[in-house]
Write a protein that holds these residues in place. Structure first.
Motif, PDB file in Angstrom:
ATOM      1  N   ASN A 158      12.075  11.308   2.965  1.00  0.00           N
ATOM      2  CA  ASN A 158      13.035  11.073   1.966  1.00  0.00           C
ATOM      3  C   ASN A 158      12.052  10.180   1.001  1.00  0.00           C
ATOM      4  N   ARG A 159      11.033   9.497   1.399  1.00  0.00           N
ATOM      5  CA  ARG A 159      10.376   8.687   0.352  1.00  0.00           C
ATOM      6  C   ARG A 159       9.353   9.724  -0.476  1.00  0.00           C
ATOM      7  N   SER A 160       8.908  10.871   0.214  1.00  0.00           N
ATOM      8  CA  SER A 160       7.897  11.570  -0.480  1.00  0.00           C
ATOM      9  C   SER A 160       8.954  12.446  -1.488  1.00  0.00           C
ATOM     10  N   LEU A 161       9.882  13.173  -0.935  1.00  0.00           N
ATOM     11  CA  LEU A 161      10.662  13.969  -1.736  1.00  0.00           C
ATOM     12  C   LEU A 161      11.311  13.271  -3.041  1.00  0.00           C
ATOM     13  N   GLN A 162      11.810  12.251  -2.953  1.00  0.00           N
ATOM     14  CA  GLN A 162      12.312  11.476  -4.058  1.00  0.00           C
ATOM     15  C   GLN A 162      11.394  11.389  -5.109  1.00  0.00           C
ATOM     16  N   ASN A 163      10.165  11.157  -4.668  1.00  0.00           N
ATOM     17  CA  ASN A 163       9.078  11.051  -5.877  1.00  0.00           C
ATOM     18  C   ASN A 163       8.797  12.308  -6.456  1.00  0.00           C
ATOM     19  N   TRP A 164       8.480  13.441  -5.481  1.00  0.00           N
ATOM     20  CA  TRP A 164       8.248  14.959  -5.737  1.00  0.00           C
ATOM     21  C   TRP A 164       9.381  15.395  -6.945  1.00  0.00           C
ATOM     22  N   GLN A 165      10.799  15.127  -6.746  1.00  0.00           N
ATOM     23  CA  GLN A 165      11.558  15.793  -7.439  1.00  0.00           C
ATOM     24  C   GLN A 165      11.570  15.403  -8.791  1.00  0.00           C
ATOM     25  N   SER A 166      11.019  14.094  -9.002  1.00  0.00           N
ATOM     26  CA  SER A 166      11.166  13.381 -10.435  1.00  0.00           C
ATOM     27  C   SER A 166       9.899  13.946 -11.027  1.00  0.00           C
ATOM     28  N   GLU A 167       8.836  13.939 -10.371  1.00  0.00           N
ATOM     29  CA  GLU A 167       7.482  14.497 -10.999  1.00  0.00           C
ATOM     30  C   GLU A 167       7.748  16.012 -11.387  1.00  0.00           C
ATOM     31  N   LEU A 168       8.429  16.737 -10.781  1.00  0.00           N
ATOM     32  CA  LEU A 168       8.483  18.136 -11.187  1.00  0.00           C
ATOM     33  C   LEU A 168       9.582  18.399 -12.078  1.00  0.00           C
ATOM     34  N   LEU A 169      10.551  17.521 -12.020  1.00  0.00           N
ATOM     35  CA  LEU A 169      11.560  17.451 -13.146  1.00  0.00           C
ATOM     36  C   LEU A 169      11.060  17.208 -14.413  1.00  0.00           C
ATOM     37  N   ALA A 170       9.985  16.139 -14.563  1.00  0.00           N
ATOM     38  CA  ALA A 170       9.171  15.945 -15.812  1.00  0.00           C
ATOM     39  C   ALA A 170       8.247  16.910 -16.274  1.00  0.00           C
ATOM     40  N   VAL A 171       7.715  17.799 -15.294  1.00  0.00           N
ATOM     41  CA  VAL A 171       6.836  18.661 -15.807  1.00  0.00           C
ATOM     42  C   VAL A 171       7.751  19.847 -16.532  1.00  0.00           C
ATOM     43  N   LEU A 172       8.802  20.250 -15.730  1.00  0.00           N
ATOM     44  CA  LEU A 172       9.777  21.238 -16.359  1.00  0.00           C
ATOM     45  C   LEU A 172      10.175  20.910 -17.689  1.00  0.00           C
ATOM     46  N   THR A 215       0.785  -1.201   0.181  1.00  0.00           N
ATOM     47  CA  THR A 215       0.134  -0.159  -0.101  1.00  0.00           C
ATOM     48  C   THR A 215       0.739   1.314  -0.178  1.00  0.00           C
ATOM     49  N   VAL A 216       1.764   1.352   0.914  1.00  0.00           N
ATOM     50  CA  VAL A 216       2.585   2.460   0.920  1.00  0.00           C
ATOM     51  C   VAL A 216       3.463   2.667  -0.590  1.00  0.00           C
ATOM     52  N   ASP A 217       4.139   1.577  -0.952  1.00  0.00           N
ATOM     53  CA  ASP A 217       4.520   1.891  -2.405  1.00  0.00           C
ATOM     54  C   ASP A 217       3.470   2.364  -3.462  1.00  0.00           C
ATOM     55  N   VAL A 218       2.525   1.941  -3.632  1.00  0.00           N
ATOM     56  CA  VAL A 218       1.440   2.401  -4.427  1.00  0.00           C
ATOM     57  C   VAL A 218       1.019   3.878  -4.222  1.00  0.00           C
ATOM     58  N   ALA A 219       0.832   3.986  -2.692  1.00  0.00           N
ATOM     59  CA  ALA A 219       0.076   5.294  -2.392  1.00  0.00           C
ATOM     60  C   ALA A 219       1.108   6.438  -2.583  1.00  0.00           C
ATOM     61  N   GLU A 220       2.379   6.263  -2.446  1.00  0.00           N
ATOM     62  CA  GLU A 220       3.442   7.199  -2.474  1.00  0.00           C
ATOM     63  C   GLU A 220       3.723   7.649  -3.900  1.00  0.00           C
ATOM     64  N   ASN A 221       3.415   6.704  -4.647  1.00  0.00           N
ATOM     65  CA  ASN A 221       3.501   6.980  -6.075  1.00  0.00           C
ATOM     66  C   ASN A 221       2.170   7.933  -6.697  1.00  0.00           C
ATOM     67  N   TRP A 222       1.156   7.490  -6.376  1.00  0.00           N
ATOM     68  CA  TRP A 222      -0.069   8.163  -6.417  1.00  0.00           C
ATOM     69  C   TRP A 222      -0.053   9.696  -6.159  1.00  0.00           C
ATOM     70  N   GLN A 223       0.205   9.746  -4.885  1.00  0.00           N
ATOM     71  CA  GLN A 223       0.255  11.133  -4.174  1.00  0.00           C
ATOM     72  C   GLN A 223       1.238  11.991  -5.078  1.00  0.00           C
ATOM     73  N   SER A 224       2.472  11.779  -5.400  1.00  0.00           N
ATOM     74  CA  SER A 224       3.459  12.654  -6.349  1.00  0.00           C
ATOM     75  C   SER A 224       2.782  12.928  -7.568  1.00  0.00           C
ATOM     76  N   GLU A 225       2.055  11.656  -8.179  1.00  0.00           N
ATOM     77  CA  GLU A 225       1.577  12.046  -9.664  1.00  0.00           C
ATOM     78  C   GLU A 225       0.388  13.032  -9.427  1.00  0.00           C
ATOM     79  N   TYR A 226      -0.430  13.106  -8.562  1.00  0.00           N
ATOM     80  CA  TYR A 226      -1.553  14.073  -8.426  1.00  0.00           C
ATOM     81  C   TYR A 226      -1.051  15.290  -7.944  1.00  0.00           C
TER      82      TYR A 226
END
Length: 227
Positions: free
Chosen positions: A182-196, A60-71
């Motif tokens: 650490n789990r949150s920010l490693q996903n956020w940075q990749s999503e923000l880089l993709a948008v940029l 659950t945590v692996d799925v949810a952390e990806n979903w929250q960064s995408e949204y």
């Protein structure tokens, strides 16, 4: 038969992504189970079944952390493009057009058309909800998936602590811990880089036939123009 084929063609993009989403979740479940059981055996514990793994806090945590960064990515992009522009990007409005735009531009109220949603002709709360419904839903899904990540993450984190004979931590202690961020920010940075990357690269690069790209022959400075 013809109508069914027409419906499939009209919804092919969403159907294809739905299929790929389901396949990727199933693949993640199987791969995650194999990895989880490998670690279970190495630790001298019993392996678990697929249903038990899918219902576990680890999955659950692996799925949810990806979903929250995408949204979070979509929510921020939707809201920022209301007020911020990038000259030359098809993902941006033209410079000078920042803001929520007039009722006439948005075709609401007395400017609504016969085919417009019913709430576009309404006023007050209904019009406000429709006018902000995309951002509201994206933001709500982000918050809910963030909450799911935090709860499942706490359970998984405490399971590891208990196996190491350490005391479990509270939810508030977990969401302020380095582990959580650490789990949150490693996903956020990749999503923000993709948008940029999408915003900037679409200024100079093209993909013929894609609405995410400018027409091949459009000047680099053309803004808000899609192919």
């Amino acid at each position: 038969m013809v109508a069914a084929v027409r419906r499939l063609k009209d919804n092919a993009l969403s159907l294809m992504f739905l299929i790929m989403f389901v396949l990727s979740v199933c693949g993640q479940a199987v791969a995650g189970l194999l990895d989880y059981n490998d670690r279970q055996v190495a630790a001298g514990a019993e392996p678990v079944s697929l249903p038990d793994y899918v219902a576990s806090s680890s999955f659950t945590v692996d799925v949810a952390e990806n979903w929250q960064s995408e949204y979070l990515q979509f929510f921020l992009f939707i809201m920022m493009t209301v007020w911020l522009v990038q000259r030359g990007s098809p993902e941006s409005k033209e410079p000078g057009e920042e803001g929520a735009e007039s009722d006439e531009q948005q075709r609401v109220g007395r400017y609504a058309e016969s085919s417009s949603p019913a709430w576009a002709r309404a006023g007050g709360l209904r019009l406000w909800v429709l006018s902000n419904s995309l951002g509201l839903v994206m933001g709500a899904v982000f918050l809910l998936s963030w909450l799911a990540q935090s709860v499942a993450g706490q359970a998984a984190y405490n399971a590891g602590r208990l196996s190491d004979l350490r005391d479990p931590v509270s939810w508030s202690a977990y969401v302020t811990s380095p582990e959580f961020w650490n789990r949150s920010l490693q996903n956020w940075q990749s999503e923000l880089l993709a948008v940029l990357s999408m915003v900037v690269l679409s200024i100079y690069l093209r993909q013929r036939g894609s609405p995410e790209s400018k027409p091949v022959g459009a000047p680099h400075a053309s803004t808000g123009v899609e192919g």
